[in-house]
Scaffold this active site. Structure first.
Site, PDB file in Angstrom:
ATOM      1  N   ASP A  22      -4.960 -13.939  -1.485  1.00  0.00           N
ATOM      2  CA  ASP A  22      -4.259 -13.546  -0.267  1.00  0.00           C
ATOM      3  C   ASP A  22      -4.317 -14.761   0.640  1.00  0.00           C
ATOM      4  OD1 ASP A  22      -3.682 -11.054  -1.159  1.00  0.00           O
ATOM      5  OD2 ASP A  22      -4.947  -9.974   0.266  1.00  0.00           O
ATOM      6  N   GLU A  80     -11.242  -7.050  -3.720  1.00  0.00           N
ATOM      7  CA  GLU A  80     -11.001  -8.075  -2.690  1.00  0.00           C
ATOM      8  C   GLU A  80     -12.188  -8.146  -1.730  1.00  0.00           C
ATOM      9  OE1 GLU A  80      -7.069  -7.940  -0.907  1.00  0.00           O
ATOM     10  OE2 GLU A  80      -7.876  -8.685   0.982  1.00  0.00           O
ATOM     11  N   HIS A 136       0.887  -1.170   0.000  1.00  0.00           N
ATOM     12  CA  HIS A 136       0.000   0.000   0.000  1.00  0.00           C
ATOM     13  C   HIS A 136       0.924   1.218   0.000  1.00  0.00           C
ATOM     14  CE1 HIS A 136      -2.392  -2.899   2.482  1.00  0.00           C
ATOM     15  NE2 HIS A 136      -3.459  -2.329   1.976  1.00  0.00           N
ATOM     16  N   ASP A 149      -0.876 -12.435   2.929  1.00  0.00           N
ATOM     17  CA  ASP A 149      -1.494 -11.340   3.682  1.00  0.00           C
ATOM     18  C   ASP A 149      -1.622 -11.835   5.121  1.00  0.00           C
ATOM     19  OD1 ASP A 149      -2.723  -9.055   4.434  1.00  0.00           O
ATOM     20  OD2 ASP A 149      -4.263  -9.066   2.876  1.00  0.00           O
ATOM     21  N   ASP A 173      -5.428 -13.057  10.443  1.00  0.00           N
ATOM     22  CA  ASP A 173      -4.308 -12.993   9.487  1.00  0.00           C
ATOM     23  C   ASP A 173      -3.085 -13.798   9.907  1.00  0.00           C
ATOM     24  OD1 ASP A 173      -5.626 -11.383   7.649  1.00  0.00           O
ATOM     25  OD2 ASP A 173      -4.866  -9.507   8.477  1.00  0.00           O
ATOM     26  N   ASP A 192     -10.359 -11.041  11.972  1.00  0.00           N
ATOM     27  CA  ASP A 192      -9.463 -11.270  10.846  1.00  0.00           C
ATOM     28  C   ASP A 192      -8.054 -11.411  11.414  1.00  0.00           C
ATOM     29  OD1 ASP A 192      -8.671 -11.498   8.236  1.00  0.00           O
ATOM     30  OD2 ASP A 192      -8.709  -9.359   7.817  1.00  0.00           O
ATOM     31  N   ASP A 240       2.290   1.982   3.408  1.00  0.00           N
ATOM     32  CA  ASP A 240       3.278   1.088   4.027  1.00  0.00           C
ATOM     33  C   ASP A 240       4.700   1.543   3.736  1.00  0.00           C
ATOM     34  OD1 ASP A 240       1.019  -0.544   4.300  1.00  0.00           O
ATOM     35  OD2 ASP A 240       1.513  -1.668   2.475  1.00  0.00           O
ATOM     36  N   GLU A 256      -9.273 -13.891  -0.276  1.00  0.00           N
ATOM     37  CA  GLU A 256      -8.433 -14.117   0.910  1.00  0.00           C
ATOM     38  C   GLU A 256      -9.042 -15.184   1.808  1.00  0.00           C
ATOM     39  OE1 GLU A 256      -6.636 -10.698   2.686  1.00  0.00           O
ATOM     40  OE2 GLU A 256      -6.977 -11.434   4.706  1.00  0.00           O
ATOM     41  N   HIS A 273     -10.905 -13.880   4.893  1.00  0.00           N
ATOM     42  CA  HIS A 273     -12.148 -13.183   4.579  1.00  0.00           C
ATOM     43  C   HIS A 273     -13.247 -14.189   4.242  1.00  0.00           C
ATOM     44  CE1 HIS A 273      -9.679  -9.387   3.229  1.00  0.00           C
ATOM     45  NE2 HIS A 273      -9.375  -9.806   4.438  1.00  0.00           N
TER      46      HIS A 273
HETATM   47  C1  XLS Z   1      -7.503  -6.477   4.895  1.00  0.00           C
HETATM   48  C2  XLS Z   1      -7.107  -6.771   3.523  1.00  0.00           C
HETATM   49  C3  XLS Z   1      -5.953  -5.929   3.005  1.00  0.00           C
HETATM   50  C4  XLS Z   1      -5.884  -6.001   1.511  1.00  0.00           C
HETATM   51  C5  XLS Z   1      -5.070  -4.921   0.893  1.00  0.00           C
HETATM   52  O1  XLS Z   1      -8.199  -7.243   5.542  1.00  0.00           O
HETATM   53  O2  XLS Z   1      -6.837  -8.117   3.410  1.00  0.00           O
HETATM   54  O3  XLS Z   1      -4.750  -6.350   3.586  1.00  0.00           O
HETATM   55  O4  XLS Z   1      -5.417  -7.220   1.074  1.00  0.00           O
HETATM   56  O5  XLS Z   1      -5.590  -3.663   1.124  1.00  0.00           O
HETATM   57 NI    NI Z   2      -5.970  -9.062   1.776  1.00  0.00          NI
HETATM   58 NI    NI Z   3      -7.481  -9.319   5.149  1.00  0.00          NI
END
Ligand code: XLS
Ligand code: NI
Ligand code: NI
Length: 434
Positions: A295, A231, A100, A338, A308, A306, A103, A267, A270
């Site tokens: 992702d 996404e 991003h 991700d 991750d 989430d 980042d 993802e 998600h």
């Molecule tokens: C957040 C998203 C983010 C996207 C990119 O939950 O996964 O990381 O992949 O903006």
């Molecule tokens: Ni993502």
């Molecule tokens: Ni995410």
């Protein structure tokens, strides 16, 4: 060299019996799987935000991870962060990374100044990429962290925020294009609502559709050849996110005339938040020809957040790659981690180990998926189950109407006989490969 990864050697493939915690046991980039190098199947990417920008905060606690590039409000330190990032790409041998804007560069007082910072870092990246194999899988704009985005970006009630979002995405698409990025991603960070009491949902959706059309027009204007991806995510940070899941996004893209232009970045976490399995989301996108990229991560099944985490479940990952391979594999897409460390995993070694483990899990999943495809048992079972539809009898039923089908059923000419769905047999079959 930064000092951060100083004593960590490049990670090598040592085979399944290796006890070296920083070696690949399954990810062997040059190994041929279904006629293609493993590296070219999986197309791994490191996510800059989780690995280098995130500082270990959670809703109840602040920073736990101490890094030489903090505080992240200064250009010199943004370059130290980039140095460390590219060192990690080299250590892991990953072909791609993703960012991003927020980042990679410090946000400044004005848009113009932030843009100068951004472009300076993009130049810095490009110089590093000249002597390396690492490429950009995708770029994206962070339009959810700063307070200006608190009520959304393209769905904000204030038209000026829509305009600011448009200007921001233009700069990120330009940079992605300059870097030869393979895709451009839009995750609708706060494109959703907290309460319907203050939200005109129909209007917000129209604005989001208009925004995405502007993005696609701009892609063609600058000649960007990569894919535009949205996404899906059902909630978090908004209570309700408009891009809820793959099926919702596909309906949205069709409504706004974008089905030939935009695909999906799916993802794992998600999918779980939406109450689906990851393979469900992949199969939905693949059935519509809209599978773009993934992702890869893992969500805790109990917490409802989430989380991750790095992937750690071969049977799950195998089914995901099974559906990707069935759909013909990635074209512009890839496997972006991700995923972030747990906030107690403080060390540089933890960061490398997390990626090594994730890459190995995906490699095992891919090999299992390829073996299932080569075996053909699942495909045969599927074909058998639907064989009735391949006959003239089946096709005749589709071409018929209610009256004539009624007449044939009434006459006893059509009299269905239930057959087993064989789920346990099929699950046992999969377990031979995972
Ligand atoms: C957040 C998203 C983010 C996207 C990119 O939950 O996964 O990381 O992949 O903006
Ligand atoms: Ni993502
Ligand atoms: Ni995410």
């Amino acid at each position: 060299m930064t000092e951060f990864f100083a004593d960590i050697a490049p990670v090598r493939y040592e085979g399944p019996d290796s006890a070296n915690p920083l070696a690949f046991r399954h990810y062997n980039p040059d190994e041929i799987v279904m006629g293609k190098r493993m590296e070219d199947h999986l197309r791994f990417a490191v996510a800059y935000w989780h690995s280098f920008a995130w500082e270990g905060n959670d809703p109840f606690g602040g920073q736990t991870l101490i890094r030489p590039w903090q505080p992240q409000d200064d250009m010199a330190r943004a370059k130290v962060k980039a140095d460390a990032a590219f060192e990690m790409f080299d250590i892991l041998g990953v072909p791609y990374f993703c960012w991003h804007d927020a980042d990679i560069r410090p946000e400044a007082a004005t848009f113009a100044e932030s843009l100068r910072n951004f472009e300076e870092i993009i130049d810095y990246f490009l110089a590093k990429m000249e002597s390396r194999k690492t490429r950009l899988l995708w770029g994206t704009a962070n339009m959810f962290s700063h307070r200006r985005w608190m009520a959304g970006a393209s769905t904000n009630p204030d038209p000026d925020v829509f305009a600011y979002a448009a200007a921001t995405v233009k700069t990120c698409m330009d940079a992605t294009h300059r870097m030869g990025g393979q895709n451009y991603v839009l995750w609708g960070g706060r494109e959703g609502y907290e309460t319907l009491l203050n939200t005109d949902m129909g209007r917000e959706l129209d604005h989001m559709g208009r925004f995405l059309n502007m993005v696609v027009d701009y892609k063609h204007k600058i000649g960007f050849k990569g894919a535009i991806l949205v996404e899906p995510k059902p909630q978090e940070p908004s209570k309700h996110q408009y891009d809820f899941d793959a099926a919702t996004c596909i309906g949205f893209l069709r409504k706004y005339g974008l089905e030939g232009e935009v695909k999906l970045n799916l993802e794992q976490g998600h999918a779980i938040l939406a109450g689906h399995s990851f393979e469900h989301e992949i199969a939905v996108a693949a059935a519509e020809g809209m599978l773009g990229s993934i992702d890869m991560n893992r969500n805790d099944y109990q917490s409802g957040w989430d989380t991750d985490q790095f992937p750690n479940n071969v049977p799950e990952v195998a089914l995901c790659y099974y559906h990707i391979l069935r759909a013909g594999g990635f074209t512009t897409g890839g496997t972006n981690f991700d995923a972030k460390l747990r906030r107690q995993s403080l060390d540089a070694t933890d960061l490398i180990a997390a990626h090594v483990g994730g890459m190995d899990i995906c490699a095992r999943g891919l090999k299992a998926a390829a073996a299932m495809i080569e075996d053909g048992g699942l495909e045969t079972a599927l074909r058998d189950r639907y064989a009735g539809w391949d006959s003239d009898h089946g096709q005749g039923i589709l071409e018929s109407d209610l009256d004539s089908l009624f007449a044939r059923v009434l006459a006893g000419e059509i009299d269905p006989q239930p057959r087993s769905g064989r789920q346990e047999m099929l699950e046992n079959h999969v377990n031979r490969f995972v």
